[in-house]
Motif scaffolding. Structure first.
Motif, PDB file in Angstrom:
ATOM      1  N   ASP A 821     -36.911  -4.703   1.305  1.00 27.89           N
ATOM      2  CA  ASP A 821     -38.012  -5.449   0.687  1.00 27.89           C
ATOM      3  C   ASP A 821     -37.493  -6.465  -0.314  1.00 27.89           C
ATOM      4  OD1 ASP A 821     -37.159  -3.773  -1.331  1.00 27.89           O
ATOM      5  OD2 ASP A 821     -39.179  -3.281  -2.027  1.00 27.89           O
ATOM      6  N   ARG A 822     -36.188  -6.746  -0.283  1.00 35.61           N
ATOM      7  CA  ARG A 822     -35.616  -7.673  -1.261  1.00 35.61           C
ATOM      8  C   ARG A 822     -34.260  -8.199  -0.792  1.00 35.61           C
ATOM      9  NH1 ARG A 822     -35.207  -3.121  -5.736  1.00 35.61           N
ATOM     10  NH2 ARG A 822     -37.098  -2.623  -4.597  1.00 35.61           N
ATOM     11  N   TYR A 823     -33.893  -9.317  -1.370  1.00 39.45           N
ATOM     12  CA  TYR A 823     -32.520  -9.828  -1.268  1.00 39.45           C
ATOM     13  C   TYR A 823     -31.971  -9.773  -2.682  1.00 39.45           C
ATOM     14  CZ  TYR A 823     -28.998 -13.632  -1.348  1.00 39.45           C
ATOM     15  OH  TYR A 823     -27.877 -14.393  -1.556  1.00 39.45           O
ATOM     16  N   SER A 824     -30.974  -8.907  -2.898  1.00 41.86           N
ATOM     17  CA  SER A 824     -30.426  -8.706  -4.230  1.00 41.86           C
ATOM     18  C   SER A 824     -28.992  -9.205  -4.293  1.00 41.86           C
ATOM     19  CB  SER A 824     -30.454  -7.222  -4.615  1.00 41.86           C
ATOM     20  OG  SER A 824     -31.767  -6.728  -4.642  1.00 41.86           O
ATOM     21  N   ILE A 825     -28.650  -9.865  -5.392  1.00 41.89           N
ATOM     22  CA  ILE A 825     -27.277 -10.278  -5.636  1.00 41.89           C
ATOM     23  C   ILE A 825     -26.821  -9.653  -6.940  1.00 41.89           C
ATOM     24  CG2 ILE A 825     -27.568 -12.441  -4.379  1.00 41.89           C
ATOM     25  CD1 ILE A 825     -27.797 -13.877  -7.075  1.00 41.89           C
ATOM     26  N   LYS A 826     -25.515  -9.654  -7.172  1.00 37.82           N
ATOM     27  CA  LYS A 826     -25.003  -9.032  -8.394  1.00 37.82           C
ATOM     28  C   LYS A 826     -25.156  -9.941  -9.601  1.00 37.82           C
ATOM     29  CE  LYS A 826     -23.699  -5.670  -8.873  1.00 37.82           C
ATOM     30  NZ  LYS A 826     -24.419  -4.482  -9.368  1.00 37.82           N
ATOM     31  N   THR A 827     -24.716 -11.173  -9.485  1.00 36.40           N
ATOM     32  CA  THR A 827     -24.852 -12.104 -10.599  1.00 36.40           C
ATOM     33  C   THR A 827     -24.997 -13.505 -10.041  1.00 36.40           C
ATOM     34  OG1 THR A 827     -23.910 -12.764 -12.741  1.00 36.40           O
ATOM     35  CG2 THR A 827     -22.380 -12.544 -10.906  1.00 36.40           C
ATOM     36  N   LEU A 828     -25.590 -14.379 -10.830  1.00 39.80           N
ATOM     37  CA  LEU A 828     -25.901 -15.725 -10.356  1.00 39.80           C
ATOM     38  C   LEU A 828     -24.998 -16.771 -10.981  1.00 39.80           C
ATOM     39  CD1 LEU A 828     -27.786 -17.687  -8.826  1.00 39.80           C
ATOM     40  CD2 LEU A 828     -29.291 -17.647 -10.843  1.00 39.80           C
ATOM     41  N   ILE A 829     -24.931 -16.794 -12.299  1.00 43.66           N
ATOM     42  CA  ILE A 829     -24.294 -17.917 -12.979  1.00 43.66           C
ATOM     43  C   ILE A 829     -22.801 -17.690 -13.186  1.00 43.66           C
ATOM     44  CG2 ILE A 829     -26.485 -18.226 -14.189  1.00 43.66           C
ATOM     45  CD1 ILE A 829     -24.984 -17.567 -16.776  1.00 43.66           C
ATOM     46  N   SER A 830     -22.090 -18.746 -13.488  1.00 39.45           N
ATOM     47  CA  SER A 830     -20.692 -18.687 -13.890  1.00 39.45           C
ATOM     48  C   SER A 830     -20.616 -18.722 -15.415  1.00 39.45           C
ATOM     49  CB  SER A 830     -19.917 -19.882 -13.311  1.00 39.45           C
ATOM     50  OG  SER A 830     -19.916 -19.826 -11.903  1.00 39.45           O
ATOM     51  N   PRO A 831     -19.567 -18.162 -16.001  1.00 41.52           N
ATOM     52  CA  PRO A 831     -19.485 -18.086 -17.460  1.00 41.52           C
ATOM     53  C   PRO A 831     -19.643 -19.431 -18.159  1.00 41.52           C
ATOM     54  CG  PRO A 831     -17.805 -16.702 -16.480  1.00 41.52           C
ATOM     55  CD  PRO A 831     -18.435 -17.463 -15.354  1.00 41.52           C
ATOM     56  N   ARG A 832     -19.147 -20.532 -17.553  1.00 38.04           N
ATOM     57  CA  ARG A 832     -19.157 -21.823 -18.237  1.00 38.04           C
ATOM     58  C   ARG A 832     -20.528 -22.505 -18.210  1.00 38.04           C
ATOM     59  NH1 ARG A 832     -15.987 -23.154 -13.524  1.00 38.04           N
ATOM     60  NH2 ARG A 832     -14.144 -22.879 -14.820  1.00 38.04           N
ATOM     61  N   ASP A 833     -21.443 -22.025 -17.355  1.00 37.04           N
ATOM     62  CA  ASP A 833     -22.682 -22.767 -17.130  1.00 37.04           C
ATOM     63  C   ASP A 833     -23.521 -22.949 -18.397  1.00 37.04           C
ATOM     64  OD1 ASP A 833     -21.842 -22.816 -14.554  1.00 37.04           O
ATOM     65  OD2 ASP A 833     -23.411 -21.523 -13.747  1.00 37.04           O
ATOM     66  N   GLN A 834     -23.526 -21.954 -19.275  1.00 36.95           N
ATOM     67  CA  GLN A 834     -24.379 -22.040 -20.457  1.00 36.95           C
ATOM     68  C   GLN A 834     -23.850 -23.027 -21.498  1.00 36.95           C
ATOM     69  OE1 GLN A 834     -26.283 -18.130 -21.744  1.00 36.95           O
ATOM     70  NE2 GLN A 834     -24.724 -17.396 -20.310  1.00 36.95           N
ATOM     71  N   ALA A 835     -22.649 -23.539 -21.292  1.00 32.74           N
ATOM     72  CA  ALA A 835     -22.075 -24.523 -22.221  1.00 32.74           C
ATOM     73  C   ALA A 835     -22.385 -25.961 -21.802  1.00 32.74           C
ATOM     74  CB  ALA A 835     -20.568 -24.320 -22.326  1.00 32.74           C
ATOM     75  N   ILE A 836     -23.271 -26.125 -20.842  1.00 29.94           N
ATOM     76  CA  ILE A 836     -23.599 -27.472 -20.354  1.00 29.94           C
ATOM     77  C   ILE A 836     -24.208 -28.322 -21.468  1.00 29.94           C
ATOM     78  CG2 ILE A 836     -25.224 -28.712 -18.853  1.00 29.94           C
ATOM     79  CD1 ILE A 836     -24.681 -26.605 -16.715  1.00 29.94           C
ATOM     80  N   ASP A 837     -23.667 -29.530 -21.650  1.00 28.31           N
ATOM     81  CA  ASP A 837     -24.187 -30.563 -22.547  1.00 28.31           C
ATOM     82  C   ASP A 837     -24.205 -30.166 -24.022  1.00 28.31           C
ATOM     83  OD1 ASP A 837     -24.943 -33.252 -22.623  1.00 28.31           O
ATOM     84  OD2 ASP A 837     -27.059 -32.736 -22.883  1.00 28.31           O
ATOM     85  N   LEU A 838     -23.276 -29.323 -24.435  1.00 25.83           N
ATOM     86  CA  LEU A 838     -23.113 -29.056 -25.859  1.00 25.83           C
ATOM     87  C   LEU A 838     -22.389 -30.224 -26.518  1.00 25.83           C
ATOM     88  CD1 LEU A 838     -21.840 -25.346 -25.890  1.00 25.83           C
ATOM     89  CD2 LEU A 838     -24.191 -26.145 -26.204  1.00 25.83           C
ATOM     90  N   THR A 839     -22.603 -30.401 -27.818  1.00 22.94           N
ATOM     91  CA  THR A 839     -21.780 -31.348 -28.568  1.00 22.94           C
ATOM     92  C   THR A 839     -20.393 -30.738 -28.738  1.00 22.94           C
ATOM     93  OG1 THR A 839     -22.323 -30.429 -30.733  1.00 22.94           O
ATOM     94  CG2 THR A 839     -23.826 -32.113 -29.833  1.00 22.94           C
ATOM     95  N   GLU A 840     -19.439 -31.557 -29.123  1.00 18.35           N
ATOM     96  CA  GLU A 840     -18.085 -31.031 -29.315  1.00 18.35           C
ATOM     97  C   GLU A 840     -18.059 -29.957 -30.398  1.00 18.35           C
ATOM     98  OE1 GLU A 840     -13.493 -32.462 -30.316  1.00 18.35           O
ATOM     99  OE2 GLU A 840     -15.103 -33.966 -30.123  1.00 18.35           O
ATOM    100  N   ALA A 841     -18.812 -30.181 -31.501  1.00 26.65           N
ATOM    101  CA  ALA A 841     -18.824 -29.203 -32.589  1.00 26.65           C
ATOM    102  C   ALA A 841     -19.434 -27.885 -32.124  1.00 26.65           C
ATOM    103  CB  ALA A 841     -19.602 -29.769 -33.787  1.00 26.65           C
ATOM    104  N   GLU A 842     -20.524 -27.980 -31.344  1.00 24.53           N
ATOM    105  CA  GLU A 842     -21.155 -26.752 -30.838  1.00 24.53           C
ATOM    106  C   GLU A 842     -20.223 -26.020 -29.884  1.00 24.53           C
ATOM    107  OE1 GLU A 842     -25.758 -28.495 -30.967  1.00 24.53           O
ATOM    108  OE2 GLU A 842     -24.554 -28.604 -29.129  1.00 24.53           O
ATOM    109  N   TRP A 843     -19.577 -26.792 -29.014  1.00 26.82           N
ATOM    110  CA  TRP A 843     -18.670 -26.195 -28.041  1.00 26.82           C
ATOM    111  C   TRP A 843     -17.531 -25.453 -28.741  1.00 26.82           C
ATOM    112  CZ3 TRP A 843     -13.723 -26.116 -26.109  1.00 26.82           C
ATOM    113  CH2 TRP A 843     -13.558 -25.770 -24.765  1.00 26.82           C
ATOM    114  N   ARG A 844     -16.958 -26.077 -29.748  1.00 28.71           N
ATOM    115  CA  ARG A 844     -15.825 -25.464 -30.446  1.00 28.71           C
ATOM    116  C   ARG A 844     -16.279 -24.276 -31.299  1.00 28.71           C
ATOM    117  NH1 ARG A 844     -11.634 -28.190 -29.064  1.00 28.71           N
ATOM    118  NH2 ARG A 844     -11.701 -30.458 -28.682  1.00 28.71           N
ATOM    119  N   ALA A 845     -17.451 -24.344 -31.905  1.00 25.21           N
ATOM    120  CA  ALA A 845     -17.968 -23.206 -32.685  1.00 25.21           C
ATOM    121  C   ALA A 845     -18.245 -22.021 -31.769  1.00 25.21           C
ATOM    122  CB  ALA A 845     -19.229 -23.619 -33.435  1.00 25.21           C
TER     123      ALA A 845
END
Length: 954
Positions: A821-845
């Motif tokens: 009754d479903r299609y299940s996967i273990k995980t979707l995103i890659s670790p780096r995805d949440q860092a998209i379009d951060l400023t340099e200061a945010e990225w380094r912090a």
């Protein structure tokens, strides 16, 4: 190996690793196979007698295995109020009990694990008070380890160091059952006392550390023994007296009303040396006390109501539950005391009210002084590596054999009553799936024998019912099945079909499974040898004849007599219930057949006897269980990881345990812990602040997939021109690091409209699209989550189109084929995805926070070296709370929606395999102190959070 051979092996192993450590340290290099061979060549000339009776190749393999292992770093939340630092090099100079325990453990665990044990016990001991400090003091802490990860070794080391430092009375609260208490006593006999505490004899033979140190004048005193009935009794209480100048006393007792009342009576009447002139309470002022509470979440937690009044003040008239009040009363009768709870499932302890206190029993057991989270060694196999988690790699080890309902249901249904008699095909016999599991165990024992591990313990767990009457029937059926196998192989009668089945099992299932498991290991993990069917067949008869069946429950008299079979190794199939569910160690556990359906995080996790260390035979291990249990354990792995991430963040912020406002993820079917233990927790309105939500369960109908694709297409079509990854605010040195398109400053209504149009699966638990849309609307009222970044992220090779944009489809294989009754996967995103379009200061912090909280814990999918890119938890915290030390302000108005197209060819659902891609998404919410919530009680919060939460629901 014979008994003499094992001693020779251990002697050479100990000497070799000492020399290797010295030489590697002097050279400043890692230990290599060539270095190992060189040292063994030298030792062979010095120890020829030992080398004549050992397997050199096995010794090399063991040294390589030990050299390849690592241990992550621990983390401690602490409150230093009324605490004086005291542990330094001078206090360690004359340590005696620790020195011999260190030497005893030298051959049992890798040297890096031994170094970690030394450091961890120092860390915990330093949080206790100096036993020489006069006046009154009280330290209460909690040590959180992993299930089956060596907590006993840790608190044994702590006991040795505490005794060396001057603690005089050491009480170990060792579970609720006699056999668990006896097992703990045996471990402490070996690691601390140095002699076997046999009952009814004056001759106590030296064992363990006592074989290293033969000076009887340093032997600690003991008040309990290793027999099943060796708990603290009336006879001991009547004759036992202690004085400050004596060597330390060890008590290993059950969490039992009668035993603890007897111990408390003895303390009041035989040990107390002072009476409080105000309260009249008898006190022990001359003997510092250490209580070690093993499985501290079980039996010790006050499950009574009304711990505090309506104003949050402690109810001093409150009547705690019996075991809790007795433990607290024992502590309350000492002026100098320390309490340390040990557990792998701290959910119940988190819900202890931090203000609970009564006049008669003193403060509750909330770990107000410190909480230490232990990292596991790299060879530890825990929930993350068995079941994976949404925050870790999807490539969990293929140890699990998923059972379909028809493979066990007709034999023993999920719901059955006491007295039920399981049958299979109308006969009182085990089902085919259990027969397969037993064959797996036999093959595992055979392979281990061929690898030179024949004298090591090997165990199989069968856990299918909580009723002892049903367990007894299972024992009978398993015993009869084993007798039939034994007779056929011993006499060769009616053997052809059985032998052919075993051969097919080995060649078609077991051996390929071993190879797949080894393929999932990292290069630094040793790979074991394989054998032909002819080699395996040659040892099968002996292996089967050695296997015993044991019933382990409150009614049976069977015991797991590992200690009595140390020379030959016990081969046992253990059938049981609650006694197998918590604390009791199954040595060399290879195979598990598990149908138990408890619905609590802590109970389920403690039932996971298959977690632990499987050096040299991990590829032989198998877990037979249901799809429901696989799903639940995966969710538990997520809950435990979320708790540890929050813990790491609080440690980085310098918080104290009382400031630790923990949240524990809840499940639609599971509860965090028993309802009685959660009386100090209330259902909360839900916040998603600081969370990552991702779709990993999808509807199986084509029309739903198409509707969701259309919802995504409508959203993207409304956003205008897309930006390329190289147009981000900051590009790290490695470049864009992802393929696809993104949009900035997307208004919240675009996102909420998409979420309300998207159809999530009912099994998604927290990922409910309309609920998330409601949450965003609520946060918009305070100016949060108003401006979004939307990213369409690609991966894989095959291209697909959505809203006129080309993007690579992601390949995500189905986790399981059942239920359909479903299609299940273990995980979707890659670790780096949440860092998209951060400023340099945010990225380094965010990178700085990632590295600061990195523990190198392999079970959490953490490498030894911290990453050079920020991870999601740190990104969400930096965006939510800023990083003042790095000049970064919070950006709570910014949410991140990530869209992915999954290749339907991998979903294992025929209706979906040809058609539009499956649209999946993830949302990264920045942290926020906002009190805005939406009405859905998917989290439970502890009392520390009450002050900030005014929106509890009934």
């Amino acid at each position: 190996m014979t008994m003499i051979d094992q001693k020779a092996f251990d002697a050479v192993l100990s000497m070799a690793q000492k020399l290797l450590l010295v030489n590697a340290g002097e050279a400043g290099t890692a230990i290599t196979p060539a270095m190992i061979e060189q040292q063994l060549d030298m030792l062979a000339t010095i120890m020829p007698a030992q080398f004549a009776v050992i397997d050199r190749e096995a010794l090399v393999d063991e040294l390589i295995r030990r050299a390849s292992q690592r241990v992550g770093t621990n983390a401690t939340l602490k409150d230093t109020g009324d605490h004086i630092d005291w542990l330094n090099a001078d206090r360690k100079k004359d340590w005696h009990y620790w020195r011999r325990y260190h030497e005893y453990m030298d051959t049992k665990i890798p040297w890096k694990a031994l170094e970690a044990l030394d450091g961890a016990t120092d860390e915990v001991l330093s949080q206790l008070e100096d036993p020489d400090r006069q006046g009154s003091w009280d330290r209460r802490g909690l040590v959180v380890g992993h299930v089956q990860s060596g907590k006993t070794a840790n608190y044994t080391g702590l006991i040795c160091k505490a005794a060396d430092s001057g603690y005089k009375i050491i009480i170990v609260l060792a579970g609720l059952h006699n056999n668990l208490r006896s097992q703990t006593q045996i471990r402490l006999d070996e690691g601390f006392l140095g002699f076997a505490t046999l009952a009814n004899t004056d001759h106590l033979p030296a064992i363990g550390v006592g074989l290293i140190d033969t000076d009887h004048s340093t032997r600690p005193n003991y008040a309990t023994n290793r027999s099943e009935n060796g708990d603290f009794n009336k006879q001991m209480a009547a004759r036992l007296g202690v004085s400050p100048e004596q060597r330390p006393w060890l008590f290993v007792v059950k969490k039992n009303k009668t035993v603890l009342e007897r111990l408390l009576f003895w303390i009041r009447n035989r040990v107390a040396n002072h009476t409080d002139p105000v309260t009249g309470r008898k006190l022990v002022t001359n003997l510092p006390l250490l209580i070690i509470d093993d499985e501290a979440d079980h039996g010790s937690v006050d499950t009574g109501e009304n711990v505090v009044d309506e104003f949050g003040n402690p109810d001093t008239e409150h009547n705690p539950t019996v075991l809790n009040q007795l433990i607290r009363s024992i502590l309350h009768h000492f002026s100098r005391k320390a309490y340390v709870g040990y557990t792998a499932t701290p959910f119940a302890n988190i819900f202890i009210h931090d203000k609970g206190q009564t006049e008669e029993h003193g403060p509750d057991l909330f770990p107000s002084s410190f909480i230490t989270s232990l990292a596991a060694p790299s060879n530890y196999i825990g929930p993350g590596r068995v079941f994976g988690s949404t925050s870790s790699t999807p490539d969990n080890l293929p140890l699990v054999r998923q059972l379909k309902e028809e493979e066990y249901g007709p034999w023993i249904p999920q719901k059955h009553k006491n007295g039920f008699r399981p049958t299979w095909r109308g006969e009182a016999q085990i089902p085919d799936s259990m027969a397969e599991a037993i064959r797996s165990f036999i093959l595992a024992c055979a392979v281990r024998k061929l690898r030179g591990q024949g004298t090591r313990h090997s165990s199989m767990l069968i856990h299918v019912s909580r009723f002892t009457s049903v367990q007894s029937e299972v024992v009978t059926q398993v015993g009869e099945h084993l007798r039939t196998l034994r007779g056929r192989f011993a006499r060769g009668i009616d053997l052809a079909d059985t032998e052919a089945l075993m051969r097919e099992d080995y060649l078609q299932r077991f051996l390929p499974g071993m190879m797949r498991i080894r393929d999932g290991l990292t290069p630094d993990e040793p790979h074991s040898a394989d054998f032909t069917w002819e080699e395996v067949r040659e040892v099968l008869a002996d292996v089967i004849s050695d296997i015993k069946v044991r019933e382990i429950n409150g009614s049976a008299k069977d015991a797991l007599d590992y200690a009595e079979n140390e020379a030959t190794g016990l081969k046992v199939i253990a059938v049981g219930g609650d006694k197998l569910a918590r604390g009791l160690t199954l040595e060399g556990l290879c195979t598990s057949y598990f149908l138990r359906t408890a619905r609590m995080y802590d109970t389920l996790m403690q039932m996971g006897r298959w977690f632990g260390y499987r050096d040299g035979y991990l590829d032989c291990c198998r877990l037979y269980t249901t799809s429901e249990m696989i799903e639940w354990f995966g969710h538990i792995a997520d809950a435990a990881e979320e708790l540890r991430q929050e813990f790491d963040n609080m440690v980085a912020a310098g918080a104290t345990p009382k400031q630790f406002g923990l949240r524990v993820r809840s499940h639609s079917v599971l509860t965090v812990t028993s309802r009685s233990k959660m009386r100090n927790a209330r259902p909360m309105h839900l916040t998603f602040s600081g969370d990552l939500l991702q779709t990993i369960v999808f509807l199986p109908r084509k029309q739903d997939v198409e509707a969701n694709f259309d919802a995504g297409e409508h959203l993207l079509s409304s956003l205008g021109s897309a930006l390329r990854p190289d147009e981000q605010r900051f590009l790290p040195a490695s470049g864009a690091n992802w393929k696809g398109h993104f949009w900035r400053d997307v208004p919240a209504p675009n996102v909420t409209s998409f979420l309300r149009a998207y159809r999530t699966h009912p099994a998604s638990f927290r990922v409910v699209s309309p609920l998330l849309a409601d949450f965003i609307d609520e946060m918009n009222k305070d100016g949060e989550l108003t401006d979004w970044t939307v990213a369409l992220i690609g991966g894989g090779e095959d291209m697909a189109s959505i809203a006129g944009l080309e993007v690579n489809q992601m390949k995500r294989g189905a986790v399981q084929s059942e239920p359909m009754d479903r299609y299940s996967i273990k995980t979707l995103i890659s670790p780096r995805d949440q860092a998209i379009d951060l400023t340099e200061a945010e990225w380094r912090a965010a990178l700085s926070l990632t590295q600061k909280t990195w523990r190198g814990d392999k079970d959490r999918d953490q490498d030894a070296t911290p990453p050079d890119e920020p991870r999601g938890g740190a990104v969400r915290r930096v965006l939510g709370f800023g990083a003042p030390e790095d000049g970064v302000e919070s950006r709570r108005e910014r949410g991140l929606l990530m869209l992915y197209l999954l290749d339907p060819a991998h979903c294992k659902i025929k209706e979906l395999e040809v058609g539009k891609p499956i649209l999946a998404w993830a949302i990264s919410f920045p942290g926020s102190p906002s009190e805005r919530r939406v009405s859905n009680a998917d989290y439970m919060g502890n009392s520390v959070m009450w002050g900030a939460m005014n929106d509890w629901v009934d």
